[in-house]
Design a protein around this motif. Structure first.
Motif, PDB file in Angstrom:
ATOM      1  N   ASP A 110       0.860  -1.175   0.000  1.00 33.15           N
ATOM      2  CA  ASP A 110       0.000   0.000   0.000  1.00 33.15           C
ATOM      3  C   ASP A 110       0.897   1.227   0.000  1.00 33.15           C
ATOM      4  O   ASP A 110       1.983   1.188   0.572  1.00 33.15           O
ATOM      5  CB  ASP A 110      -0.852  -0.027   1.270  1.00 33.15           C
ATOM      6  CG  ASP A 110      -2.051   0.886   1.108  1.00 33.15           C
ATOM      7  OD1 ASP A 110      -2.087   1.583   0.089  1.00 33.15           O
ATOM      8  OD2 ASP A 110      -2.905   0.899   2.012  1.00 33.15           O
ATOM      9  N   TYR A 111       0.409   2.322  -0.650  1.00 36.17           N
ATOM     10  CA  TYR A 111       1.308   3.486  -0.714  1.00 36.17           C
ATOM     11  C   TYR A 111       1.452   4.119   0.666  1.00 36.17           C
ATOM     12  O   TYR A 111       2.353   4.887   0.922  1.00 36.17           O
ATOM     13  CB  TYR A 111       0.796   4.503  -1.725  1.00 36.17           C
ATOM     14  CG  TYR A 111      -0.530   5.119  -1.414  1.00 36.17           C
ATOM     15  CD1 TYR A 111      -1.696   4.472  -1.738  1.00 36.17           C
ATOM     16  CD2 TYR A 111      -0.608   6.349  -0.773  1.00 36.17           C
ATOM     17  CE1 TYR A 111      -2.918   5.048  -1.451  1.00 36.17           C
ATOM     18  CE2 TYR A 111      -1.821   6.925  -0.474  1.00 36.17           C
ATOM     19  CZ  TYR A 111      -2.986   6.257  -0.821  1.00 36.17           C
ATOM     20  OH  TYR A 111      -4.202   6.814  -0.526  1.00 36.17           O
ATOM     21  N   LYS A 112       0.569   3.761   1.616  1.00 36.07           N
ATOM     22  CA  LYS A 112       0.703   4.333   2.959  1.00 36.07           C
ATOM     23  C   LYS A 112       1.687   3.524   3.799  1.00 36.07           C
ATOM     24  O   LYS A 112       2.256   4.029   4.757  1.00 36.07           O
ATOM     25  CB  LYS A 112      -0.650   4.346   3.657  1.00 36.07           C
ATOM     26  CG  LYS A 112      -1.744   5.015   2.849  1.00 36.07           C
ATOM     27  CD  LYS A 112      -2.992   5.171   3.651  1.00 36.07           C
ATOM     28  CE  LYS A 112      -3.820   3.912   3.707  1.00 36.07           C
ATOM     29  NZ  LYS A 112      -4.372   3.546   2.393  1.00 36.07           N
ATOM     30  N   ASN A 113       1.922   2.270   3.409  1.00 42.05           N
ATOM     31  CA  ASN A 113       2.749   1.389   4.231  1.00 42.05           C
ATOM     32  C   ASN A 113       4.219   1.679   3.938  1.00 42.05           C
ATOM     33  O   ASN A 113       4.885   0.914   3.241  1.00 42.05           O
ATOM     34  CB  ASN A 113       2.386  -0.054   3.872  1.00 42.05           C
ATOM     35  CG  ASN A 113       3.026  -1.021   4.819  1.00 42.05           C
ATOM     36  OD1 ASN A 113       3.823  -0.647   5.645  1.00 42.05           O
ATOM     37  ND2 ASN A 113       2.676  -2.282   4.663  1.00 42.05           N
TER      38      ASN A 113
ATOM     39  N   TRP B  99      -2.910  12.459   9.878  1.00 42.80           N
ATOM     40  CA  TRP B  99      -1.612  11.825  10.098  1.00 42.80           C
ATOM     41  C   TRP B  99      -0.653  12.754  10.809  1.00 42.80           C
ATOM     42  O   TRP B  99       0.452  12.381  11.103  1.00 42.80           O
ATOM     43  CB  TRP B  99      -0.991  11.403   8.746  1.00 42.80           C
ATOM     44  CG  TRP B  99      -1.773  10.337   8.054  1.00 42.80           C
ATOM     45  CD1 TRP B  99      -2.765   9.576   8.596  1.00 42.80           C
ATOM     46  CD2 TRP B  99      -1.645   9.925   6.700  1.00 42.80           C
ATOM     47  NE1 TRP B  99      -3.252   8.718   7.655  1.00 42.80           N
ATOM     48  CE2 TRP B  99      -2.589   8.911   6.482  1.00 42.80           C
ATOM     49  CE3 TRP B  99      -0.826  10.301   5.636  1.00 42.80           C
ATOM     50  CZ2 TRP B  99      -2.724   8.278   5.261  1.00 42.80           C
ATOM     51  CZ3 TRP B  99      -0.973   9.657   4.430  1.00 42.80           C
ATOM     52  CH2 TRP B  99      -1.920   8.665   4.244  1.00 42.80           C
TER      53      TRP B  99
ATOM     54  N   MET C 137      -4.080  14.123  -3.549  1.00 49.16           N
ATOM     55  CA  MET C 137      -3.999  12.917  -4.361  1.00 49.16           C
ATOM     56  C   MET C 137      -5.214  12.049  -4.092  1.00 49.16           C
ATOM     57  O   MET C 137      -5.557  11.836  -2.931  1.00 49.16           O
ATOM     58  CB  MET C 137      -2.737  12.127  -3.996  1.00 49.16           C
ATOM     59  CG  MET C 137      -2.481  10.952  -4.920  1.00 49.16           C
ATOM     60  SD  MET C 137      -0.880  10.271  -4.605  1.00 49.16           S
ATOM     61  CE  MET C 137      -1.364   8.818  -3.728  1.00 49.16           C
TER      62      MET C 137
ATOM     63  N   TYR D 244      -1.393   3.442   9.343  1.00 50.00           N
ATOM     64  CA  TYR D 244       0.066   3.285   9.451  1.00 50.00           C
ATOM     65  C   TYR D 244       0.687   4.426  10.215  1.00 50.00           C
ATOM     66  O   TYR D 244       1.727   4.304  10.795  1.00 50.00           O
ATOM     67  CB  TYR D 244       0.675   3.194   8.050  1.00 50.00           C
ATOM     68  CG  TYR D 244       0.218   1.970   7.311  1.00 50.00           C
ATOM     69  CD1 TYR D 244      -0.753   2.052   6.337  1.00 50.00           C
ATOM     70  CD2 TYR D 244       0.711   0.723   7.660  1.00 50.00           C
ATOM     71  CE1 TYR D 244      -1.204   0.932   5.686  1.00 50.00           C
ATOM     72  CE2 TYR D 244       0.269  -0.408   7.015  1.00 50.00           C
ATOM     73  CZ  TYR D 244      -0.686  -0.295   6.018  1.00 50.00           C
ATOM     74  OH  TYR D 244      -1.129  -1.409   5.375  1.00 50.00           O
ATOM     75  N   PHE D 245      -0.021   5.596  10.220  1.00 50.60           N
ATOM     76  CA  PHE D 245       0.674   6.752  10.772  1.00 50.60           C
ATOM     77  C   PHE D 245       0.252   6.998  12.210  1.00 50.60           C
ATOM     78  O   PHE D 245       0.876   7.744  12.919  1.00 50.60           O
ATOM     79  CB  PHE D 245       0.402   7.966   9.905  1.00 50.60           C
ATOM     80  CG  PHE D 245       0.979   7.810   8.539  1.00 50.60           C
ATOM     81  CD1 PHE D 245       0.207   7.330   7.504  1.00 50.60           C
ATOM     82  CD2 PHE D 245       2.312   8.080   8.305  1.00 50.60           C
ATOM     83  CE1 PHE D 245       0.743   7.143   6.239  1.00 50.60           C
ATOM     84  CE2 PHE D 245       2.857   7.903   7.045  1.00 50.60           C
ATOM     85  CZ  PHE D 245       2.069   7.429   6.010  1.00 50.60           C
TER      86      PHE D 245
END
Lengths: 91, 117
Positions: free
Chosen positions: A45-48, B43, B89, B102-103
Motif C-alpha cells: 500500500d502506498y501508505k505502508n 496523520w 492525491m 500506518y501513521f
C-alpha cells in the motif's frame, strides 16, 4: 503427458535465470518463494512506508525484482505504490 | 458508488484550528454532492522526504470517500485554488481497510511504552 513436460521445462528455466544474477549471495540463490506472496505477507500500500522502504535503495531507487526476488505481479504493485508515496513525499 | 482514498498535504505553518476548518470545508463539499466520508485520518505533522516550495514538514489529512466521480472533480477544483494546500492525491480503491492506520501507530506505541514503564 505433454502438458506435464512443459511445466517442468518452465520451472528449471526460471531457476537458471535466478542463478545468473551475480548480486545475490549464495544463500538467496536457491530461494524460490517471493517474500510478498507468502500467506502472512504485509499488504502493499502506498501508505505502508515501512514496507516500501525495504524495496528501495538508500537514495530511494526501486530495487529490481532480480535482486529482491519478488514475483512480477507484486513488483508491479510495489512500483506503483512507491511512485504514489513519492508523489505524497512520504518516501 | 466508487471508493476513493483522498489525501491532502497542508502547509507547515497552518494552525490546528485552521486545519479543522479545512477538513470541514472539504467534507462539506463531499456531503453536498451526495457522497459520504467513511473515515477521516489526521496523520499529523510529518517530515517531507523532499522540500515542496520551501516546506520541510507538512500536515497530512486522509479521507476515505464513497461516491460518484463528480465529487472528486469538484473537490480537486477547489483544492487547486486553495493556497494552504501543497499537494492532493485521490486513489480509486476496490475496498477500504479501515483498521490499519500506518501513521497513528507512533502515538499508540508511545502510549503502550508509557504504560509499560
Amino acid at each position: 503427458m505433454l502438458k506435464k513436460k512443459r511445466i517442468q521445462n518452465k520451472k528449471n528455466r526460471q531457476s537458471n535465470f535466478s542463478k545468473l544474477s551475480i548480486f545475490q549471495n549464495s544463500k538467496y540463490k536457491f530461494k524460490k518463494s517471493c517474500p510478498l506472496s507468502v500467506k502472512g505477507a504485509p499488504t502493499i500500500d502506498y501508505k505502508n512506508v515501512k514496507l516500501l522502504k525495504k524495496y528501495t535503495s538508500e537514495n530511494g531507487k526501486i530495487l529490481p525484482s532480480r535482486i529482491t526476488n519478488v514475483c512480477q505481479k507484486k513488483q508491479r504493485e510495489l512500483s506503483l505504490s512507491i511512485k504514489r508515496a513519492r508523489n505524497l513525499a512520504l518516501i | 458508488m466508487n471508493l476513493y482514498e483522498h489525501t491532502i498535504v497542508i502547509k507547515q505553518d497552518v494552525g490546528a484550528t485552521q486545519i479543522k476548518k479545512l477538513t470541514e470545508k472539504y467534507s462539506k463539499i463531499v456531503e453536498s454532492n451526495d457522497g459520504n466520508i467513511v473515515q477521516t485520518e489526521n496523520w499529523g505533522l510529518l517530515n517531507l522526504s523532499y522540500i515542496i516550495n520551501k516546506n520541510k514538514k507538512a500536515n497530512y489529512i486522509h479521507f476515505k470517500i464513497k461516491g460518484g466521480k463528480d465529487i472528486i472533480k469538484k473537490l480537486e477544483k477547489n483544492e487547486s485554488l486553495d493556497q494552504n494546500l501543497l499537494r492532493y492525491m485521490t486513489v480509486k480503491v476496490k475496498k477500504f481497510d479501515l483498521e490499519t492506520n500506518y501513521f497513528a501507530k507512533k502515538e499508540e506505541k508511545t502510549k503502550k511504552e508509557n504504560n509499560k514503564n
